[in-house]
Design a protein around this motif. Structure first.
Motif, PDB file in Angstrom:
ATOM      1  N   ARG A 187       0.795  -1.289  -0.139  1.00 45.11           N
ATOM      2  CA  ARG A 187       0.126   0.027  -0.156  1.00 45.11           C
ATOM      3  C   ARG A 187       0.836   1.105  -0.111  1.00 45.11           C
ATOM      4  O   ARG A 187       1.774   1.369   0.700  1.00 45.11           O
ATOM      5  CB  ARG A 187      -0.849  -0.050   1.247  1.00 45.11           C
ATOM      6  CG  ARG A 187      -1.963   1.005   1.312  1.00 45.11           C
ATOM      7  CD  ARG A 187      -3.027   0.904   2.446  1.00 45.11           C
ATOM      8  NE  ARG A 187      -3.808   2.029   2.844  1.00 45.11           N
ATOM      9  CZ  ARG A 187      -3.712   2.986   3.408  1.00 45.11           C
ATOM     10  NH1 ARG A 187      -2.814   3.117   4.210  1.00 45.11           N
ATOM     11  NH2 ARG A 187      -4.631   3.933   3.721  1.00 45.11           N
ATOM     12  N   ILE A 188       0.713   2.054  -0.994  1.00 48.40           N
ATOM     13  CA  ILE A 188       1.473   3.359  -1.179  1.00 48.40           C
ATOM     14  C   ILE A 188       0.453   4.593  -1.327  1.00 48.40           C
ATOM     15  O   ILE A 188      -0.216   4.474  -2.042  1.00 48.40           O
ATOM     16  CB  ILE A 188       2.265   3.352  -2.396  1.00 48.40           C
ATOM     17  CG1 ILE A 188       3.348   2.164  -2.420  1.00 48.40           C
ATOM     18  CG2 ILE A 188       3.192   4.639  -2.602  1.00 48.40           C
ATOM     19  CD1 ILE A 188       3.746   1.677  -4.156  1.00 48.40           C
ATOM     20  N   THR A 189       0.655   5.377  -0.207  1.00 49.17           N
ATOM     21  CA  THR A 189      -0.010   6.778  -0.295  1.00 49.17           C
ATOM     22  C   THR A 189       0.731   7.945  -0.102  1.00 49.17           C
ATOM     23  O   THR A 189       1.779   8.094   0.192  1.00 49.17           O
ATOM     24  CB  THR A 189      -0.888   6.703   1.238  1.00 49.17           C
ATOM     25  OG1 THR A 189       0.092   6.800   2.210  1.00 49.17           O
ATOM     26  CG2 THR A 189      -1.904   5.436   1.339  1.00 49.17           C
ATOM     27  N   CYS A 195       6.990   5.972  -9.596  1.00 44.36           N
ATOM     28  CA  CYS A 195       8.461   6.299 -10.044  1.00 44.36           C
ATOM     29  C   CYS A 195       9.161   6.466  -8.733  1.00 44.36           C
ATOM     30  O   CYS A 195      10.361   6.076  -8.419  1.00 44.36           O
ATOM     31  CB  CYS A 195       8.410   7.478 -10.943  1.00 44.36           C
ATOM     32  SG  CYS A 195       7.954   7.152 -12.844  1.00 44.36           S
ATOM     33  N   THR A 196       8.460   7.520  -7.879  1.00 41.64           N
ATOM     34  CA  THR A 196       9.201   7.633  -6.707  1.00 41.64           C
ATOM     35  C   THR A 196       9.390   6.094  -5.750  1.00 41.64           C
ATOM     36  O   THR A 196      10.562   6.111  -5.205  1.00 41.64           O
ATOM     37  CB  THR A 196       8.384   8.490  -5.696  1.00 41.64           C
ATOM     38  OG1 THR A 196       8.276   9.880  -6.513  1.00 41.64           O
ATOM     39  CG2 THR A 196       8.985   8.864  -4.471  1.00 41.64           C
ATOM     40  N   PHE A 197       8.428   5.333  -5.884  1.00 40.57           N
ATOM     41  CA  PHE A 197       8.556   4.139  -5.071  1.00 40.57           C
ATOM     42  C   PHE A 197       9.534   3.222  -5.850  1.00 40.57           C
ATOM     43  O   PHE A 197      10.469   2.645  -4.873  1.00 40.57           O
ATOM     44  CB  PHE A 197       7.196   3.410  -5.044  1.00 40.57           C
ATOM     45  CG  PHE A 197       7.247   2.054  -4.580  1.00 40.57           C
ATOM     46  CD1 PHE A 197       7.270   1.812  -3.313  1.00 40.57           C
ATOM     47  CD2 PHE A 197       7.167   1.017  -5.519  1.00 40.57           C
ATOM     48  CE1 PHE A 197       7.311   0.446  -2.724  1.00 40.57           C
ATOM     49  CE2 PHE A 197       7.213  -0.345  -4.925  1.00 40.57           C
ATOM     50  CZ  PHE A 197       7.471  -0.360  -3.716  1.00 40.57           C
ATOM     51  N   VAL A 198       9.741   3.083  -6.903  1.00 46.33           N
ATOM     52  CA  VAL A 198      10.747   2.216  -7.593  1.00 46.33           C
ATOM     53  C   VAL A 198      12.046   2.872  -7.347  1.00 46.33           C
ATOM     54  O   VAL A 198      13.132   2.070  -7.130  1.00 46.33           O
ATOM     55  CB  VAL A 198      10.530   1.950  -8.934  1.00 46.33           C
ATOM     56  CG1 VAL A 198       9.079   1.042  -8.990  1.00 46.33           C
ATOM     57  CG2 VAL A 198      10.552   2.971 -10.014  1.00 46.33           C
ATOM     58  N   LEU A 241      12.987   0.582  -4.065  1.00 42.17           N
ATOM     59  CA  LEU A 241      13.520  -0.676  -4.791  1.00 42.17           C
ATOM     60  C   LEU A 241      14.891  -0.349  -5.545  1.00 42.17           C
ATOM     61  O   LEU A 241      15.441  -1.487  -6.129  1.00 42.17           O
ATOM     62  CB  LEU A 241      12.472  -0.923  -6.040  1.00 42.17           C
ATOM     63  CG  LEU A 241      11.019  -1.352  -5.560  1.00 42.17           C
ATOM     64  CD1 LEU A 241      10.052  -1.670  -6.560  1.00 42.17           C
ATOM     65  CD2 LEU A 241      10.943  -2.168  -4.357  1.00 42.17           C
ATOM     66  N   GLY A 242      15.300   0.788  -5.593  1.00 40.83           N
ATOM     67  CA  GLY A 242      16.627   1.020  -5.927  1.00 40.83           C
ATOM     68  C   GLY A 242      16.691   1.004  -7.505  1.00 40.83           C
ATOM     69  O   GLY A 242      17.811   0.645  -7.915  1.00 40.83           O
ATOM     70  N   ALA A 243      15.670   1.317  -8.498  1.00 38.23           N
ATOM     71  CA  ALA A 243      15.772   1.609  -9.591  1.00 38.23           C
ATOM     72  C   ALA A 243      16.718   2.657  -9.969  1.00 38.23           C
ATOM     73  O   ALA A 243      16.639   3.554  -9.448  1.00 38.23           O
ATOM     74  CB  ALA A 243      14.225   1.656 -10.176  1.00 38.23           C
ATOM     75  N   THR A 244      17.324   2.629 -10.890  1.00 39.27           N
ATOM     76  CA  THR A 244      18.240   3.750 -11.613  1.00 39.27           C
ATOM     77  C   THR A 244      17.653   4.460 -12.825  1.00 39.27           C
ATOM     78  O   THR A 244      18.248   5.613 -13.077  1.00 39.27           O
ATOM     79  CB  THR A 244      19.644   3.170 -11.966  1.00 39.27           C
ATOM     80  OG1 THR A 244      19.473   1.988 -13.181  1.00 39.27           O
ATOM     81  CG2 THR A 244      20.441   2.347 -10.861  1.00 39.27           C
ATOM     82  N   GLY A 260       6.601  14.587  -5.895  1.00 41.76           N
ATOM     83  CA  GLY A 260       5.274  15.236  -5.324  1.00 41.76           C
ATOM     84  C   GLY A 260       5.030  15.073  -4.139  1.00 41.76           C
ATOM     85  O   GLY A 260       6.078  15.168  -3.323  1.00 41.76           O
ATOM     86  N   ALA A 261       4.179  14.511  -3.454  1.00 37.16           N
ATOM     87  CA  ALA A 261       3.718  14.364  -2.017  1.00 37.16           C
ATOM     88  C   ALA A 261       4.750  13.167  -1.249  1.00 37.16           C
ATOM     89  O   ALA A 261       4.808  12.342  -2.366  1.00 37.16           O
ATOM     90  CB  ALA A 261       2.272  13.951  -1.664  1.00 37.16           C
ATOM     91  N   PRO A 262       5.060  13.417  -0.326  1.00 39.45           N
ATOM     92  CA  PRO A 262       5.955  12.241   0.297  1.00 39.45           C
ATOM     93  C   PRO A 262       4.950  10.943   0.303  1.00 39.45           C
ATOM     94  O   PRO A 262       3.951  10.982   0.447  1.00 39.45           O
ATOM     95  CB  PRO A 262       6.253  12.796   1.488  1.00 39.45           C
ATOM     96  CG  PRO A 262       6.144  14.269   1.819  1.00 39.45           C
ATOM     97  CD  PRO A 262       4.898  14.445   0.710  1.00 39.45           C
TER      98      PRO A 262
END
Length: 222
Positions: free
Chosen positions: A15-17, A135-138, A142-145, A198-200
């Motif tokens: 869950r990502i908010t 995008c912020t999540f990965v 998750l360490g995406a480059t 955007g928002a944290p």
């Protein structure tokens, strides 16, 4: 210990908010809502924003196809190939789906985003927020480059979202979109440094998801 579906498939516990926006794993009760949204329309019939024209199916076939895609996606998860598909809610209302698809992520650290919104929820900036969040999540969790995306030249709304978030153009492809129809697809790439945030984010269920995709060792069933 009593098992839950999230124990068996940790995406269902993710869950990502970000402010009024929520992205979370698609349980079957959410899937019914997504199928109804898809049947209600995602774009005008004369347009086709997707590589695969899945929305051209008749309503009943479209609903079954949408459900089958998500069921199949759950079953096909592996460390070498996975597609994170998240139901999107805005102010508590289910509005669409946001995805991130990748192969060999442990080596490549990249993947491609894809999304859709029910037509009644478009034009409110939700598409920008949901892509911004994934995008912020990965990148951060998750360490995406890098993250890639693509949009046909006749899809200015998607291209506008990409520009707004900091994507750079990365070549074009000539593709068959509908049978016999040529369309030019603009490829795009985004780095963590270029992302307009955007928002944290607040993230629940992250440790189990990281294990599922091999980031912290193999995922052990309870």
């Amino acid at each position: 210990m009593t098992l839950t579906l999230a124990d068996l498939h940790p995406v269902l516990g993710l869950r990502i908010t970000a402010g009024p926006l929520e992205l979370r794993g698609i349980a079957d009760e959410d899937l019914l809502g997504l199928c109804e949204l898809a049947q209600g329309g995602v774009h005008p019939p004369t347009q086709m924003p997707f590589y695969v024209p899945w929305t051209d199916a008749p309503p009943g076939v479209l609903a079954r196809g949408t459900a089958s895609y998500h069921w199949r996606n759950r079953a096909d998860y592996s460390v070498s190939s996975w597609a994170l598909e998240l139901g999107v809610r805005y102010d508590g209302v289910l509005v669409g789906c946001q995805g991130f698809r990748t192969r060999d992520f442990l080596v490549t650290r990249t993947g491609e985003t894809g999304s859709w919104l029910g037509r009644e929820h478009q034009g409110r900036g939700i598409g920008t927020r949901m892509r911004q969040a994934v995008c912020t999540f990965v990148f951060d969790h998750l360490g995406a480059t890098e993250v890639t995306s693509g949009a046909f030249l006749d899809n200015p709304a998607s291209l506008a979202v990409s520009r707004k978030l900091g994507y750079r153009e990365n070549g074009r492809r000539r593709l068959e979109r509908r049978p016999g129809e040529l369309a030019v697809n603009q490829q795009l790439v985004l780095s963590p440094a270029d992302l307009v945030r955007g928002a944290p984010l607040e993230v629940e269920g992250l440790p189990a998801f990281r294990r599922l995709v091999g980031l912290d060792g193999a995922y052990p069933l309870p």
